[in-house]
Design an enzyme around this catalytic site. Sequence first.
Site, PDB file in Angstrom:
ATOM      1  N   GLY A 127       0.822  -1.199   0.000  1.00 18.16           N
ATOM      2  CA  GLY A 127       0.000   0.000   0.000  1.00 18.16           C
ATOM      3  C   GLY A 127       0.859   1.254   0.000  1.00 18.16           C
ATOM      4  O   GLY A 127       1.041   1.899   1.050  1.00 18.16           O
ATOM      5  N   TYR A 128       1.391   1.597  -1.151  1.00 23.22           N
ATOM      6  CA  TYR A 128       2.229   2.788  -1.283  1.00 23.22           C
ATOM      7  C   TYR A 128       1.535   3.861  -2.114  1.00 23.22           C
ATOM      8  O   TYR A 128       1.159   4.915  -1.623  1.00 23.22           O
ATOM      9  CB  TYR A 128       3.571   2.413  -1.930  1.00 23.22           C
ATOM     10  N   THR A 161      -1.031  -4.241  -6.643  1.00 22.07           N
ATOM     11  CA  THR A 161      -0.882  -5.447  -7.460  1.00 22.07           C
ATOM     12  C   THR A 161      -1.352  -6.681  -6.706  1.00 22.07           C
ATOM     13  O   THR A 161      -0.909  -6.936  -5.581  1.00 22.07           O
ATOM     14  CB  THR A 161       0.581  -5.620  -7.881  1.00 22.07           C
ATOM     15  N   GLU A 244      12.974  -3.253  -4.032  1.00 26.07           N
ATOM     16  CA  GLU A 244      12.002  -3.352  -5.112  1.00 26.07           C
ATOM     17  C   GLU A 244      12.633  -3.014  -6.455  1.00 26.07           C
ATOM     18  O   GLU A 244      12.451  -3.726  -7.435  1.00 26.07           O
ATOM     19  CB  GLU A 244      10.814  -2.413  -4.856  1.00 26.07           C
TER      20      GLU A 244
END
Length: 399
Positions: A127-128, A161, A244
Amino acid sequence: MDLNFTDAELAFRAEVRDWVRANLPADIAHKVRHALRLNKDDLQRWAKILGAKGWHGWAWPKQFGGPGWNAVQRHLFEEECALACAPRIVPFGPVMVAPVIMAFGTPEQQQRFLPGIMSGEVWWSQGYSEPGSGSDLASLKCRAERQGDKYIVNGQKTWTTLGQYGDWIFCLVRTSTEGKPQTGISFLLIDMKTPGVSVKPIIMLDGEHEVNEVWFDNVEVPAENLIGEENKGWTYAKHLLSHERTNIADVNRAKRELERLKRIAKAEGLMDDTRFRDQIALCEVDVVALEMMVLRVLSGERTGKQPLDVAGLLKIRGSELQQRYTELMMLAGGPLALPHVHEAMEAGWQGDQWLGGAWIGGASHAIPLTGSYLNVRKTTIYGGSNEVQRNIVAQTVLG
């Protein structure tokens, strides 16, 4: 700088190769090899197989239940998985949130969350991003207000995603509006079954339900789910993003997809076309160059010399390469690759039956290509758009 693997590393590669090929389910490998749709069961089944071996957290140190591999061993494991046509491990749990919990979480949080990540039982989401807060992540507005021993969370996350499968989500939330935007952000772990959490699908250009909006409406989150200190979440977010962006480079998948490109070109009779063969060669040169960049980083880690921060460069080149080889696949397929048939992503679908057989000459390798091409348009945007990454590279690498 030594880019050659030692005898011990080559023996390790052989051990990993034998185990992966013996344990990877054939039906899953078939789907990956032919770019067919992977469902939740496929992804989690492979995660659990790795978890039982203790390899789902392949980059974890031994103190947290991982194999304790060095950087070279981790690279070789990822490469052998990709070449065996294993699914890419969903990174949100083992690659992203787990290192944050290890580095900044309490012992109780580590004991509570890490085993479920390693086993593959618990599916994590990220949740960014928010509407208007993508590359400019520090401008996020999702609010968490402290009330006694809990936080009340309100707001929205987007582009989450595979969030439709999530059990838990790690979120950056705003806990203060004072000072610089980065100083008022906290890192919170939220159970997605909590009342007030809702997930709404975003259907992508290729017709797939890959990303989502996640809404928080007065969601109560225990204060014990805060990682580290309140308002220090930006520090933890940067720690996570370094994992990431390196992961996004995905050079090992590029090597596998390059072989797929060659198979398609051969099937279409294009390996005798000098100009097209030159394009494949150029793509292969770029893949090798990206691999050399990755090996350069690994060599630095192996010798204890810290290389330049090239995470942004890896992300830029890796994402552009993904787009390039899907473009070449489309060119190889020609008109037969153009129809976008959503059902073609399912295993067992017969392309020659499309439109009652009117699509004469339709080949199974050509049918999924449009979907893959459309999907990969996103790679130069997510994880920090390439335009923003180039600015970061200019500032941190070029000076």
